[in-house]
Design a protein around this motif. Sequence first.
Motif, mmCIF file in Angstrom:
data_model
loop_
_atom_site.group_PDB
_atom_site.id
_atom_site.type_symbol
_atom_site.label_atom_id
_atom_site.label_comp_id
_atom_site.label_asym_id
_atom_site.label_seq_id
_atom_site.Cartn_x
_atom_site.Cartn_y
_atom_site.Cartn_z
ATOM 1 N N ALA A 146 0.978 -1.389 0.063
ATOM 2 C CA ALA A 146 -0.401 -0.196 -0.095
ATOM 3 C C ALA A 146 0.892 1.360 -0.523
ATOM 4 O O ALA A 146 0.706 2.146 -0.824
ATOM 5 C CB ALA A 146 -1.242 -0.089 1.287
ATOM 6 N N VAL A 147 1.474 1.080 0.422
ATOM 7 C CA VAL A 147 3.137 2.405 0.286
ATOM 8 C C VAL A 147 3.959 2.760 -0.869
ATOM 9 O O VAL A 147 3.327 3.967 -0.769
ATOM 10 C CB VAL A 147 3.900 2.005 1.751
ATOM 11 N N ALA A 148 3.997 1.547 -0.949
ATOM 12 C CA ALA A 148 4.720 1.011 -2.754
ATOM 13 C C ALA A 148 3.342 1.744 -3.605
ATOM 14 O O ALA A 148 4.062 2.999 -4.293
ATOM 15 C CB ALA A 148 4.518 0.295 -2.760
ATOM 16 N N ALA A 149 2.205 1.670 -3.435
ATOM 17 C CA ALA A 149 1.122 2.412 -4.344
ATOM 18 C C ALA A 149 0.492 3.433 -3.860
ATOM 19 O O ALA A 149 0.786 4.600 -5.204
ATOM 20 C CB ALA A 149 0.131 1.172 -4.251
ATOM 21 N N ALA A 150 1.004 4.135 -2.875
ATOM 22 C CA ALA A 150 0.213 5.392 -2.681
ATOM 23 C C ALA A 150 2.173 6.635 -2.870
ATOM 24 O O ALA A 150 1.070 7.631 -3.507
ATOM 25 C CB ALA A 150 0.132 5.402 -1.171
ATOM 26 N N GLN A 151 3.069 5.955 -3.831
ATOM 27 C CA GLN A 151 4.242 6.756 -4.028
ATOM 28 C C GLN A 151 4.468 7.750 -2.766
ATOM 29 O O GLN A 151 4.153 7.044 -1.582
ATOM 30 C CB GLN A 151 3.945 7.938 -5.137
ATOM 31 N N ASP A 152 4.431 9.264 -3.013
ATOM 32 C CA ASP A 152 4.604 10.214 -1.932
ATOM 33 C C ASP A 152 3.061 10.579 -1.013
ATOM 34 O O ASP A 152 3.340 11.351 -0.560
ATOM 35 C CB ASP A 152 5.554 11.109 -2.792
ATOM 36 N N GLU A 153 2.221 10.124 -1.770
ATOM 37 C CA GLU A 153 0.933 10.367 -0.354
ATOM 38 C C GLU A 153 0.969 8.888 0.672
ATOM 39 O O GLU A 153 1.881 8.027 0.550
ATOM 40 C CB GLU A 153 0.083 9.915 -1.399
ATOM 41 N N MET A 154 0.647 9.725 1.879
ATOM 42 C CA MET A 154 -0.026 8.684 2.449
ATOM 43 C C MET A 154 -0.835 7.713 2.935
ATOM 44 O O MET A 154 -2.067 8.125 1.937
ATOM 45 C CB MET A 154 -0.501 9.670 3.941
ATOM 46 N N PRO A 155 -0.847 6.256 2.805
ATOM 47 C CA PRO A 155 -1.723 5.420 2.124
ATOM 48 C C PRO A 155 -3.127 5.293 3.578
ATOM 49 O O PRO A 155 -2.791 5.682 4.730
ATOM 50 C CB PRO A 155 -0.982 4.032 2.137
#
Length: 243
Positions: free
Chosen positions: A181-190
């Motif tokens: 989820a962290v990887a998918a959210a890139q620089d956003e907080m998931p």
Amino acid sequence: MTRRRWIAEHWDEATATITGAQAEHMSRVLRAQPGMEADIVAGGHVFHAEVVAVAPREVRFNLITELQADPALPVTLVVSIYKFDHMEWAIEKATELGVAAIVPVIARRTEKHLALAAEKRAERWRRIAHEAAQQSRRSDVPTVDDPAPLAQRVRATAHATRIVLAEQERGTALRTVIEEAVAAAQDEMPALEIAIGPEGGWAPEEEALFDANGWRAASLGPRILRAETAAIAALSVVASFLE
Ligand code: SAH
């Protein structure tokens, strides 16, 4: 010295007011006087503030400058209703650990008398979250929804990565699902939503419902944890990624 942090019940752009038991504690025990400084949380923002007026059950502050607020973890905890004392302990610990929202749900194995009584307990659960947020110097108070049937929450559309903690799940560790989820959210907080079953665990048709609605099943390891332990363990894993 870290200033005390208080969560205001009423505020406007320039002042904030603490009422009730908190105000009584300030005026009687802490002998608050005009000029006393404190951090005041108002509407999810934190301010450096100073007392301008003290009455037995009301203390008013001038808001001087806004301080950097530490955001909560972007996590919603979907908690199956179970033994109230254990569940309330879980609400307090989840608040200390930074949970943003708590959604109590009635699962198949939620005991009937608890499901019936839950509606009237929601206000108490909100007070527990408020007090725990105060004690842990949070700049916000987690929301606590009114109890709802599990299926309603499972089917609700969400923009979060939705994870069901499954004690039988052997395949995927919670850590792995969060890494993805962290990887998918890139620089956003998931945004994450994590569901925890009742003492009796999830019923087979509930596991199928989670699966049919795109929830990821995740494991916290080979041991069977109490629901309150699972809440603490899950939030600790999340915090280790996001804080
Ligand atoms: N009665 C069940 C245990 C339920 S524990 C049994 O004995 O098998 C209550 C909830 O905590 C579970 O539904 C699950 O959401 C969570 N939980 C407990 N241990 C877990 C684990 N090792 N991995 C993932 N979730 C777990």
